[in-house]
Design a protein around this motif. Structure first.
Motif, PDB file in Angstrom:
ATOM      1  N   ILE A 228       0.932  -1.128   0.442  1.00  0.00           N
ATOM      2  CA  ILE A 228      -0.165  -0.250  -0.102  1.00  0.00           C
ATOM      3  C   ILE A 228       0.930   1.434  -0.136  1.00  0.00           C
ATOM      4  O   ILE A 228       2.502   1.248   0.801  1.00  0.00           O
ATOM      5  CB  ILE A 228      -0.359  -0.494   1.254  1.00  0.00           C
ATOM      6  CG1 ILE A 228      -2.142  -1.109   1.181  1.00  0.00           C
ATOM      7  CG2 ILE A 228      -1.831   1.271   1.193  1.00  0.00           C
ATOM      8  CD1 ILE A 228      -2.633  -1.418   3.140  1.00  0.00           C
TER       9      ILE A 228
ATOM     10  N   PRO B 279      -4.865   6.815   3.773  1.00  0.00           N
ATOM     11  CA  PRO B 279      -5.080   5.005   4.259  1.00  0.00           C
ATOM     12  C   PRO B 279      -5.674   4.555   5.353  1.00  0.00           C
ATOM     13  O   PRO B 279      -5.359   3.475   4.883  1.00  0.00           O
ATOM     14  CB  PRO B 279      -2.816   5.618   4.813  1.00  0.00           C
ATOM     15  CG  PRO B 279      -3.228   6.759   4.534  1.00  0.00           C
ATOM     16  CD  PRO B 279      -3.982   7.293   4.629  1.00  0.00           C
TER      17      PRO B 279
ATOM     18  N   MET C 175      -8.649  -2.844   3.067  1.00  0.00           N
ATOM     19  CA  MET C 175      -8.078  -3.711   2.730  1.00  0.00           C
ATOM     20  C   MET C 175      -7.962  -4.949   3.394  1.00  0.00           C
ATOM     21  O   MET C 175      -8.168  -6.111   3.016  1.00  0.00           O
ATOM     22  CB  MET C 175      -6.593  -3.620   2.537  1.00  0.00           C
ATOM     23  CG  MET C 175      -5.697  -4.156   2.829  1.00  0.00           C
ATOM     24  SD  MET C 175      -5.135  -5.532   3.977  1.00  0.00           S
ATOM     25  CE  MET C 175      -4.252  -4.325   4.903  1.00  0.00           C
TER      26      MET C 175
ATOM     27  N   ILE D 193       3.656  -1.422   3.827  1.00  0.00           N
ATOM     28  CA  ILE D 193       2.964   0.173   3.807  1.00  0.00           C
ATOM     29  C   ILE D 193       3.879   1.384   3.464  1.00  0.00           C
ATOM     30  O   ILE D 193       5.240   1.614   4.660  1.00  0.00           O
ATOM     31  CB  ILE D 193       1.373   1.097   5.507  1.00  0.00           C
ATOM     32  CG1 ILE D 193       1.041  -0.184   4.693  1.00  0.00           C
ATOM     33  CG2 ILE D 193       1.472   1.683   4.731  1.00  0.00           C
ATOM     34  CD1 ILE D 193      -0.049   0.086   6.134  1.00  0.00           C
TER      35      ILE D 193
ATOM     36  N   LYS E 274      -7.327   6.178  -3.846  1.00  0.00           N
ATOM     37  CA  LYS E 274      -6.121   5.408  -3.314  1.00  0.00           C
ATOM     38  C   LYS E 274      -5.890   3.764  -3.810  1.00  0.00           C
ATOM     39  O   LYS E 274      -7.286   3.418  -3.789  1.00  0.00           O
ATOM     40  CB  LYS E 274      -6.413   5.481  -1.664  1.00  0.00           C
ATOM     41  CG  LYS E 274      -4.989   4.279  -1.644  1.00  0.00           C
ATOM     42  CD  LYS E 274      -3.946   4.790  -1.119  1.00  0.00           C
ATOM     43  CE  LYS E 274      -2.901   4.282  -0.569  1.00  0.00           C
ATOM     44  NZ  LYS E 274      -1.664   4.809  -1.324  1.00  0.00           N
TER      45      LYS E 274
ATOM     46  N   ILE F  76      -4.604  -0.176  -4.260  1.00  0.00           N
ATOM     47  CA  ILE F  76      -4.508  -0.550  -3.091  1.00  0.00           C
ATOM     48  C   ILE F  76      -2.785  -1.263  -4.204  1.00  0.00           C
ATOM     49  O   ILE F  76      -3.178  -2.009  -5.044  1.00  0.00           O
ATOM     50  CB  ILE F  76      -5.298  -1.306  -2.187  1.00  0.00           C
ATOM     51  CG1 ILE F  76      -3.726  -2.721  -1.575  1.00  0.00           C
ATOM     52  CG2 ILE F  76      -5.760  -2.209  -3.391  1.00  0.00           C
ATOM     53  CD1 ILE F  76      -4.845  -3.995  -0.511  1.00  0.00           C
TER      54      ILE F  76
END
Length: 621
Positions: free
Chosen positions: A53, A59, A66, A78, A110, A112
């Motif tokens: 990520i 986040p 997720m 991350i 965002k 992933i």
């Protein structure tokens, strides 16, 4: 049979899950499987173990999504250094991060990495600059959600997650007791969080604390006490408040430690001494500690008899005594790197050669007192040597490589940078004695020319990686010999101004497996060479053409006609390449990921069509 789904009708879920688990390290394959049908999508999500990520959008909310989709995940990476993606492809193409100020005033998305699909998190901004910065960084709330949703977490990497504190790390420690690997590089966590990890995570094996400025000796000491029996790998760098005190705790409690990496001006002899005496299983030691002296390395040579890798960087306060102790005691040493160790001389390499006859990798970088005789000893006594790197070694001459060529027939990789005393005769001896050579990298070695490279082409049939950067004496004859004798996959001849169309034509005809080519700053290279490369190297993925003043749009069109797998093309400062040539490259290569070119050469149509892959050398101010 058309119309019949035999796989889904026959294969049970358990068998498909087993197949997907074996594909976990191949993200593209997992993504492809998840697109087969809804059943496979569900199974793939249930089997996905690894997720990567970035940190754009929100986040924290993204981590929660997720967790819901990938119930079996146990490896999470991350990294807040990843670029910020934009939710508005029509205005800001993907691949070009939208300015933060623009993103803050809108909904943000965002993506992933590691997901079978794109997940988008929309977050309304609050309007103030101070509060709007917050959603772009993982916080303790997101880390807590990860801890509560991934109790089976084994590997966690938090790269430059600057908003994470001890509160979030404590949640991880208390909920993820099976944690084995923890990377906190650039995180400003405190001692309480690290102490919690030591208290709860008794299976922790790998810990990276690079640039963790908030830690002190207290936190590392508590962790060493709690995880002493399991910890095998520890890295500490740029932690100003970590000193010998905590390193003594590591040496006293972490008896299973196998790898230690230290980069600190605050660590002195005492901590390294305790580690050497208390960690007999130590196999890899990397030190960049300007206050460590001979005393510490004498202890390493005495107690660390299982040492296999030693890297010493920027040591100004130790002498040949240290390397003599290593040579006398560390008989299993196979990998040695010496960088900017000014007080080492040939005596050090002679001691290593005599005592460490299993040596396979040697790098000497900027050690100005090491000369020919030291490397001659390595050539005579270390027949297992497979990789040799000599960087900025002005005192090492041809005779050194004569001995390496004579005694190290297993050598597969040779790197030479700014070695002004090494010339063609040395390369000829290497070529004749080291016929298993696969990689040869030479940069700014002005005494090496066609003669040496021709010998490589005639003798080293396994060579696949050749780099000759700014070697003024290398010309077409050298590449003709390489093309006739080797099947290269990677070639870099940047700045070799004597090379022209004839040499590259020979490469094109003799190296059909070429995937990477750098011919930048070749003033005599023209369209003929590009046409030949296009015809002969259909697997080419990356090409660098910058500063080639003779190539034109015609050559580019010939190149991309058959090189359909091209992913990267750099072509700045090519005066005869126009907007039409750029458009040809972009429209012909469907796999293209990056094109580096002057901004003024890109038409509006090309920008609309491929804005996500365009990178500009010059941008508007």
């Amino acid at each position: 049979m058309r119309g019949h789904d035999l796989i889904n009708a026959i294969l049970p879920d358990e068998l498909i899950l087993e197949i997907l688990c074996r594909l976990d390290s191949y993200k593209s394959s997992c993504d492809a499987c998840s697109l087969v049908c809804k059943r496979w999508l569900k199974l793939e999500r249930a089997s996905r173990r690894t997720v990567r990520i970035g940190a754009s959008g929100n986040p924290d909310a993204f981590v929660k999504l997720m967790i819901q989709r990938f119930a079996a995940v146990c490896n999470v990476y991350i990294d807040e250094r990843l670029p910020i993606s934009s939710p508005f492809p029509s205005t800001y193409p993907l691949g070009h991060g939208m300015p933060r100020t623009a993103t803050r005033k809108s909904r943000s998305c965002k993506r992933i990495r590691g997901s079978s699909s794109k997940l988008h998190c929309a977050v309304e901004s609050s309007g103030s600059e101070e509060s709007d910065i917050e959603p772009f960084s993982l916080s303790d709330a997101g880390l807590t959600a990860l801890a509560e949703g991934c109790a089976r977490l084994e590997k966690l990497s938090l790269i430059w997650c600057s908003n994470v504190t001890s509160v979030g790390l404590r949640s991880i420690a208390e909920n993820c007791k099976a944690l084995k690997s923890l990377d906190l590089q650039g995180c400003y966590v405190g001692d309480q969080g690290l102490a919690a990890v030591g208290e709860c995570c008794k299976q922790l094996e790998d810990l990276n604390l690079r640039f963790c400025e908030g830690l002190t000796d207290a936190g590392l000491t508590e962790l060493a006490i709690g995880c002493g029996k399991s910890l095998k790998v520890l890295g500490v760098a740029a932690c100003a408040k970590i000193t010998d005190l905590s390193l003594e705790a590591v040496g006293s409690h972490c008896t299973s430690l196998q790898t230690l990496s230290l980069d600190s001006e605050f660590i002195k002899n005492k901590g390294v001494l305790v580690v050497a005496r208390g960690c007999p299983a130590l196999k890899a030691l990397k030190l960049q500690c300007i206050n460590v002296t001979d005393e510490a390395l004498l202890a390493v040579g005495t107690y660390c008899l299982s040492l296999e890798l030693l890297a010493l960087d920027s040591f100004q306060r130790f002498t040949d005594r240290s390397l003599c102790a290593i040579g006398n005691g560390c008989k299993k040493l196979t990998n040695l790197t010496l960088s900017d160790c000014y007080f080492l001389s040939d005596k050090s390499l002679e001691a290593i050669a005599t005592g460490c006859t299993e040596l396979k990798h040697l790098e000497v970088n900027g050690c100005h007192n090491i000369g020919t005789s030291g490397l001659e000893s390595i050539g005579r006594s270390c027949p297992a040597l497979s990789e040799l790197a000599l960087l900025y070694c002005q005192r090492i001459g041809n005779n050194a490589l004569f001995e390496v060529g004579r005694g190290c027939s297993l050598l597969q990789a040779l790197h030479l940078v700014d070695c002004s005393s090494i010339g063609d005769d040395a390369i000829c001896n290497i070529a004749q004695g080291c016929r298993n050579l696969k990689k040869l990298h030479i940069r700014r070695c002005y005494e090496i020319g066609d003669k040496g490279i021709i010998a490589v082409g005639k003798n080293c049939k396994f060579l696949t990686d050749l780099s000759l950067r700014f070697c003024d004496r290398v010309g077409d004859d050298a590449l003709i010999a390489i093309g006739q004798g080797c099947s290269l996959q990677l070639l870099n001849v940047s700045g070799c101004n004597k090379i022209g169309d004839a040499g590259l034509t020979a490469i094109a005809r003799g190296c059909p497996r070429l995937v990477y080519l750098d011919v930048s700053v070749l003033q005599n290279l023209g369209d003929i060479a590009l046409a030949e490369i296009g015809d002969g190297c259909p697997l080419l993925k990356d090409i660098v053409l910058s500063h080639c003043r003779q190539i034109t749009d015609v050559g580019l069109s010939h190149l991309v006609k058959r090189c359909t797998q091209l992913e990267s093309c750099h072509m700045v400062y090519c005066p005869f390449v126009t907007a039409a040539g750029v458009a040809t490259v972009v429209s012909s290569c469907v796999n293209l990921k990056r094109v580096l070119v002057e901004k003024w050469k890109v038409s509006q149509r090309t920008r609309r069509r491929a804005g996500s892959v365009l990178a500009y050398l010059c941008v508007d101010l």
